[in-house]
Design a protein around this motif. Structure first.
Motif, short mmCIF file in Angstrom:
data_model
loop_
_atom_site.label_atom_id
_atom_site.label_comp_id
_atom_site.label_asym_id
_atom_site.label_seq_id
_atom_site.Cartn_x
_atom_site.Cartn_y
_atom_site.Cartn_z
N VAL A 111 1.24 -5.52 -2.65
CA VAL A 111 2.54 -5.15 -2.08
C VAL A 111 2.94 -3.76 -2.52
O VAL A 111 3.51 -2.97 -1.75
CB VAL A 111 3.61 -6.19 -2.44
N HIS A 112 2.65 -3.39 -3.76
CA HIS A 112 2.97 -2.05 -4.23
C HIS A 112 2.23 -1.01 -3.39
O HIS A 112 2.82 -0.02 -2.92
CB HIS A 112 2.60 -1.90 -5.71
N ALA A 113 0.95 -1.22 -3.17
CA ALA A 113 0.17 -0.26 -2.37
C ALA A 113 0.69 -0.21 -0.94
O ALA A 113 0.90 0.87 -0.38
CB ALA A 113 -1.31 -0.66 -2.38
N ALA A 114 0.91 -1.37 -0.34
CA ALA A 114 1.38 -1.42 1.05
C ALA A 114 2.75 -0.77 1.19
O ALA A 114 3.02 -0.07 2.18
CB ALA A 114 1.44 -2.87 1.53
N SER A 115 3.62 -0.98 0.21
CA SER A 115 4.97 -0.41 0.28
C SER A 115 4.92 1.10 0.19
O SER A 115 5.71 1.79 0.86
CB SER A 115 5.83 -0.98 -0.85
N GLN A 116 4.01 1.64 -0.61
CA GLN A 116 3.90 3.10 -0.66
C GLN A 116 3.34 3.65 0.65
O GLN A 116 3.78 4.71 1.11
CB GLN A 116 3.05 3.52 -1.85
N GLY A 117 2.43 2.94 1.28
CA GLY A 117 1.95 3.38 2.58
C GLY A 117 3.05 3.37 3.62
O GLY A 117 3.22 4.34 4.37
N SER A 118 3.82 2.29 3.66
CA SER A 118 4.92 2.20 4.62
C SER A 118 5.98 3.26 4.37
O SER A 118 6.46 3.91 5.30
CB SER A 118 5.56 0.81 4.55
N ALA A 119 6.36 3.44 3.10
CA ALA A 119 7.39 4.42 2.77
C ALA A 119 6.93 5.83 3.07
O ALA A 119 7.71 6.68 3.54
CB ALA A 119 7.78 4.29 1.30
N ALA A 120 5.65 6.11 2.82
CA ALA A 120 5.11 7.44 3.12
C ALA A 120 5.20 7.74 4.61
O ALA A 120 5.61 8.84 5.03
CB ALA A 120 3.67 7.54 2.64
N ALA A 121 4.83 6.78 5.45
CA ALA A 121 4.88 6.98 6.90
C ALA A 121 6.31 7.22 7.36
O ALA A 121 6.57 8.05 8.24
CB ALA A 121 4.29 5.77 7.61
N LEU A 122 7.25 6.50 6.78
CA LEU A 122 8.65 6.68 7.15
C LEU A 122 9.15 8.06 6.76
O LEU A 122 9.76 8.78 7.56
CB LEU A 122 9.51 5.60 6.49
N LEU A 123 8.92 8.45 5.52
CA LEU A 123 9.38 9.75 5.05
C LEU A 123 8.78 10.88 5.89
O LEU A 123 9.49 11.81 6.29
CB LEU A 123 9.02 9.94 3.58
N LYS A 124 7.50 10.79 6.17
CA LYS A 124 6.83 11.85 6.92
C LYS A 124 7.28 11.91 8.38
O LYS A 124 6.99 12.88 9.08
CB LYS A 124 5.31 11.66 6.83
N SER A 336 1.89 2.50 13.93
CA SER A 336 2.17 3.89 13.54
C SER A 336 3.05 3.93 12.29
O SER A 336 2.91 4.83 11.47
CB SER A 336 2.87 4.64 14.67
N GLY A 337 3.95 3.00 12.14
CA GLY A 337 4.83 2.97 10.98
C GLY A 337 5.85 4.08 10.94
O GLY A 337 6.55 4.25 9.94
N GLU A 338 5.99 4.86 12.00
CA GLU A 338 6.90 6.00 12.02
C GLU A 338 8.24 5.60 12.63
O GLU A 338 8.28 4.91 13.65
CB GLU A 338 6.31 7.13 12.84
N LEU A 339 9.31 6.10 12.04
CA LEU A 339 10.62 5.89 12.67
C LEU A 339 10.93 7.02 13.65
O LEU A 339 11.57 6.78 14.67
CB LEU A 339 11.72 5.81 11.61
#
Length: 461
Positions: A111-124, A336-339
């Motif tokens: 979950v830690h790894a997945a959450s960083q992937g999701s958060a990175a996609a959102l921020l970018k 895509s995970g992008e907002l």
């Protein structure tokens, strides 16, 4: 380690920039300025910034750029970052049945790894505030909620952690497998503990907690009712999935004798402290009840299209006064995970209702900013560029080959391809520069996510 706010007396000045404030009057400036003081917006206006400013640590020439409020994501499932690309051609219920067994094997490391992937996609993609609906808590999985919070704090994303839950399994007529659910009393105790330990209600908080039973087809009526009582006693918000598919509506009618909205009303789940994901299959009466009670909606156009769920009646909701924000949804149904791309998708998909003004470009931007802030109950802190609000800002480059011929800066963002992100400020910190994260190494995140996805796929069911 959490990203710390900048010094309170430090200023950053952005000038010569197109500005879409998304304030109540939709004020825009063709060539204006924004001044950040510490973690707040000090001023915004036309022309250059005042010349008397001191302690300016950075000046940005915004020529060829558009600045908007940071985007606000109202619905997501971060753990799904490591189960993307599966069940590619299924409707919701079949997709869930296919993926529940895999999700039931997650743990805090994954979950830690997945959450960083999701958060990175959102921020970018320009997102500065996100909510994550986590509802899978394997018995031997460790502290998965804590892992997601820690992961996000390292990247500097403003966060609403949703302590989700499921207690209606197959043996009780629900969809999840029996081993993937929790007991009601355990859920309530863990939800209260999460609020007590993590929720920070102060102005400018980087971390909120909400209580979020998963859906009518995976939770009991008792859990819904008692979760509402708990959330209101603790002063936090409520979230769930609602009216996502025609199959869900039929499920509710067969099990409860009424549609989803009437069912939620019967368990005290309509109100200004509630928002629901999707709300695709809503009739006039449903929309009226949401408007009367101030119940919010997380509109997830890409996920709804991916799962063939249908098109939400967003124009009708907005006309009725329903609070509506945008959501990515879990990346197992929106890879895509992008907002940022949801602005354009919301605009185009809602025009499939059959008229070109169903959603305008500026309405799409409002959904992704102030709309989301209102849904999360943070409209006094974020969602618009106004003096005194938090410095959560997205600076988009719109003078490149993909956008330079679009005269309207807002149209460049909402009708065109997602522009490159020059700088993203969260709480006054530049967490993205020239499209790249500044807080955590992206290659490290990518490698960790690849390993996590392979490890989860190899675990026995």
């Amino acid at each position: 380690m959490a990203v710390q706010p900048p010094p309170a007396d430090q200023r950053i000045v952005i000038e010569n920039v197109a500005i879409a404030t998304v304030d109540a009057a939709d004020t825009e400036y063709a060539r204006g300025h924004v001044v950040i003081l510490g973690n707040r917006i000090e001023s915004v206006g036309d022309g250059p910034a005042p010349n008397w400013l001191d302690n300016v640590v950075r000046r940005i020439n915004g020529e060829g750029h558009l600045i908007t409020p940071g985007l606000v994501n109202t619905h997501h499932h971060f753990y799904q970052w490591i189960t993307r690309g599966l069940a590619q051609d299924n409707i919701l219920f079949d997709w869930l049945v296919a993926l529940y067994p895999t999700w039931a094997r997650i743990d805090e490391k994954l979950v830690h790894a997945a959450s960083q992937g999701s958060a990175a996609a959102l921020l970018k993609s320009g997102c500065t505030t996100a909510s994550d609906h986590h509802y899978v808590f394997p018995k031997d999985g460790g502290d998965v909620l804590g892992a997601s919070i820690e992961a996000v704090q390292e990247l500097g994303l403003r966060f609403t952690a949703l302590r989700g839950s499921m207690d209606r399994s197959k043996k009780d007529g629900g969809l999840p497998p029996d081993h993937a659910v929790e007991e009601l009393d355990d859920i309530l105790a863990a939800s209260e503990a999460a609020v007590d330990h993590y929720h920070d209600s102060s102005f400018g908080s980087m971390l909120h907690v909400a209580i979020a039973p998963c859906s009518p087809f995976s939770v009991s009526t008792d859990l819904l009712r008692q979760s509402a009582e708990l959330a209101r006693r603790k002063g936090v918000r409520l979230h769930t999935h609602g009216s996502e598919t025609a199959e869900e509506e039929q499920f509710c009618k067969e099990l409860f004798g009424m549609g989803p909205t009437d069912y939620f009303e019967s368990v005290d789940w309509l109100g200004e402290d509630v928002w629901m994901a999707h709300c695709v299959h809503m009739n006039d009466s449903d929309i009226a009840k949401f408007a009367e009670t101030g119940t919010g909606v997380a509109h997830c156009p890409s996920s709804n299209a991916r799962l063939a769920a249908g098109i939400a009646r967003v124009p009708d909701m907005l006309e009725a006064g329903v609070p509506v924000g945008l959501g990515v949804d879990g990346t197992a149904s929106n890879e895509s995970g992008e907002l940022g791309t949801e602005l354009r998708n919301a605009l185009l998909i809602n025009r499939l209702h059959g008229y070109p003004t169903a959603l305008t470009g500026r309405q799409a931007l409002r959904l992704g900013t102030m709309g989301g802030a209102r849904v999360l109950g943070r409209q006094n802190e974020i969602g618009s560029i106004e003096a005194g609000k938090l410095a959560d800002l997205a600076l988009w480059k719109i003078d490149g080959v993909m956008h330079s011929s679009i005269a309207d800066p807002v149209a460049a963002l909402t009708f065109g391809a997602l522009p490159p992100l020059a700088v993203l400020f969260v709480n006054g910190n530049a967490v993205v520069e020239k499209g790249e994260l500044t807080t955590v190494n992206e290659d490290r995140i990518a490698r960790a996510c690849a390993r996590a996805a392979k490890e989860l796929a190899s675990r026995p069911v």
